[in-house]
Design a protein around this motif. Sequence first.
Motif, PDB file in Angstrom:
ATOM      1  N   TRP A 308       0.707  -1.465  -0.148  1.00 11.60           N
ATOM      2  CA  TRP A 308      -0.068  -0.203   0.302  1.00 11.60           C
ATOM      3  C   TRP A 308       0.912   1.068   0.086  1.00 11.60           C
ATOM      4  N   ILE A 309       1.853   1.503   0.549  1.00 17.43           N
ATOM      5  CA  ILE A 309       3.082   2.369   0.311  1.00 17.43           C
ATOM      6  C   ILE A 309       3.615   3.091  -0.523  1.00 17.43           C
ATOM      7  N   ASN A 310       3.853   1.443  -0.874  1.00 16.04           N
ATOM      8  CA  ASN A 310       4.562   1.936  -2.555  1.00 16.04           C
ATOM      9  C   ASN A 310       3.673   2.187  -3.513  1.00 16.04           C
ATOM     10  N   LEU A 311       2.148   1.911  -3.329  1.00 17.91           N
ATOM     11  CA  LEU A 311       0.910   2.324  -4.108  1.00 17.91           C
ATOM     12  C   LEU A 311       0.679   3.970  -4.310  1.00 17.91           C
ATOM     13  N   THR A 559      12.899   3.616   0.244  1.00 19.02           N
ATOM     14  CA  THR A 559      13.389   2.504  -0.292  1.00 19.02           C
ATOM     15  C   THR A 559      12.035   2.003  -0.666  1.00 19.02           C
ATOM     16  N   LEU A 560      11.930   1.640  -1.946  1.00 16.78           N
ATOM     17  CA  LEU A 560      10.614   0.818  -1.908  1.00 16.78           C
ATOM     18  C   LEU A 560      11.090  -0.747  -1.976  1.00 16.78           C
ATOM     19  N   HIS A 561       9.777  -1.570  -1.262  1.00 13.56           N
ATOM     20  CA  HIS A 561      10.796  -2.683  -1.216  1.00 13.56           C
ATOM     21  C   HIS A 561       9.371  -4.329  -2.346  1.00 13.56           C
ATOM     22  N   VAL A 562       9.635  -4.405  -2.477  1.00 16.79           N
ATOM     23  CA  VAL A 562       8.892  -5.943  -3.451  1.00 16.79           C
ATOM     24  C   VAL A 562       8.048  -6.434  -2.347  1.00 16.79           C
ATOM     25  N   PRO A 563       7.157  -6.450  -2.462  1.00 15.17           N
ATOM     26  CA  PRO A 563       5.978  -7.159  -1.437  1.00 15.17           C
ATOM     27  C   PRO A 563       6.449  -8.972  -1.390  1.00 15.17           C
TER      28      PRO A 563
END
Length: 707
Positions: A308-311, A559-563
């Motif tokens: 949801w943060i990534n979105l 830093t975005l992470h792949v869920p």
Amino acid sequence: MNAAPSRTVRTTCPYCAVQCNFDLHLEQGLVTRATPTRECPVAHGTVCKKGLAALNDLRHPDRLTTPLLRRDGQLVPVGWPEAMAYVRDALGPLVQSTPQRVGVFGSGSLTNEKTYLLGKFARVALRTPHIDYNGRYCMASASAALNRTFGLDRGLGFPLDDLPRSDLIVLVGANIAETLPPVMQYLKAARDRGGAVYAIDPRVTPTVKVAGRHLAPRPGTDGVLALGLLHLMKQWGRIRPTAPAHGLSDVLWHADDYHPARVAHECGVPEAELLALARAYADARTPLILTGRGPEQHTHGTDTVQAWINLAFLTGHVGKQGGGFGTLTGQGNGQGGREHGQKNDQLPGARSLRNPSHRAQMAAHWNVPEHHLPQPGHSAQELLNACGESGEGGLDALIVLGSNPVVSAAGAGQITEKLRALKHLIVIDFLPSETAQLATLVLPGSMWCEEEGTTTNLEGRVQRRRRAMTAPGAAREDWRILCDLAHAVGRPHGFTYPTFRDLQDDFFLATRGGRADYSGLSAERLDRASAQWPVPRADGPDTPLAYAPTYPTPDGLATLHVPRLPAPDLAPRALHLTTGRLSGQYQSGTQTRRNPALKGENAVQIHPDTAHAHGLRAGQSVTLVTAHGQATLPVTLTPGIRPDTLFVPFHWPGAANLLTDPTALDPHSRMPGFKITPVTLRPAPAITANSAPERATPHPTSPALQT
Ligand code: SF4
């Protein structure tokens, strides 16, 4: 003798993270009524029934008013000198020889000052690495996701007043109407300005009814839903990252696999409903995603929140006023309680126990050698699992402050047995919780309006909690008890505060330079106005907007992470247990179950079709069986719940958490999977719904209290 004059004291509620302000009216030294105040910066004069009813417990007949020591299997009243002699003789030698065999368990309901003092007590007086708290069972997954993305963990990075600026609010597993009622005024204001509210929840909750737009995914698939939305935003050309960041392209590639048909199938929602939500999100100017415990209390909770943060980040909304992402903290001081050192890996000011410079700063502040500070120890569930274990990492003694893991821990049946196996269980509390009833020593502490302090609400707002009355009998303020414990184990250095104000000033100063910097605060400043952290200067402003385009990371970038999400259980007749809160109850119910003004039904909510398929009727008893335990509860027919989902409230002993898994944990947040457990049903003999307020029910084999 003159009677004490009537007076009024303004303070904050003991319960949830809204932290409504009340005026307490006192007659002859006792609080007689509470009235909400329009000057409250959060609730603006509204409160919920729990807050106003909190007075009922202040002089409840069950209040602990003297220390209780276990003798011949019974807890019997003793004086403080005898209680402290027990601590000296039982704990003192352990602290000197094997401090790592002593654990400390705290609470997200403690004031900031007690949080700070408890962490200091564990690291400086006991020198044990093993301290953690019940906040690990609340918003720890959102906290972990925010920290690893932005290097900062403030649940809401903006004031609630900004919510009405949003033209689309997406509530993910957040039943605000029952858990944070005053926040509903902000949702309604957003709607009055033309905004839309979507509620994502496997049940039709009161929040869903107000929101008007509802998506009911299968429990555990909220992250898949977020990935599906990101997939569509990419397809529709809506990707415009909030700021340069690490991991953007990996996250976007990963979302390519989550096409609408797959997402709709895995989430168990119609594809048209998924597309309608996606279209609303794509068209919104300032969409806001708010998560509650629904997506967070999973063994994949961190990655779910991350999705949801990534979105929000990739569509350019993080840091906007009224937009982006936030998590709705639950416990009264759930925000401050996770900042100031009671987490297993944390030092005050949201510093890290692993960071050499943070360690040096705190060692200097506490005037101890840096090597005296332990490394990170067990997280909450691991700490409880280690109780009574004889091998490496095991614990012989546990000190619990204001928490009731016998009800709130995952696998509560197994945890109860582990607590029984301890040599010493010391519980500081104001009512005889189920955990206190197992103790070897119970120390009577203070309730909310019997002590001074500060709390930090869900929007990072620090407010004063003011003392209105004294604790009854020989009960004492918790901070004084902690200092006495340090003296009793022979480590008095740093635990002599002549007044509470000395402790408070020490706490504010200890946060200087940390990410959660409170060092510009003082009681006088908070008397003038609440303040949102960080507040690094006494003559400087506070920080209403926390998530600016640069972040407190080594290079200032997010830093975005792949869920990494598990495959959902799509078996046709699989049933999933989910647990949660009721509006009239709070946490493990130690206070609210005793309160005659508060109700709640300890029952399992089942869809009528599911009940029919299992031959169950309303009010009939059913035994829920999982791989971890079983519990028998009356049935409540609930047409608004998914047919594959059962809901059980977690406020009662011998119910929800007998069924949850005590060992499987989120790899990042160490959160157990409270929100999804495979379950089967078995008819059981009839029992009566527990709809009446009750006294604490001692564990069947627990020695009775003698008070
Ligand atoms: Fe306010 Fe929460 Fe207390 Fe209710 S429980 S009065 S919403 S702080």
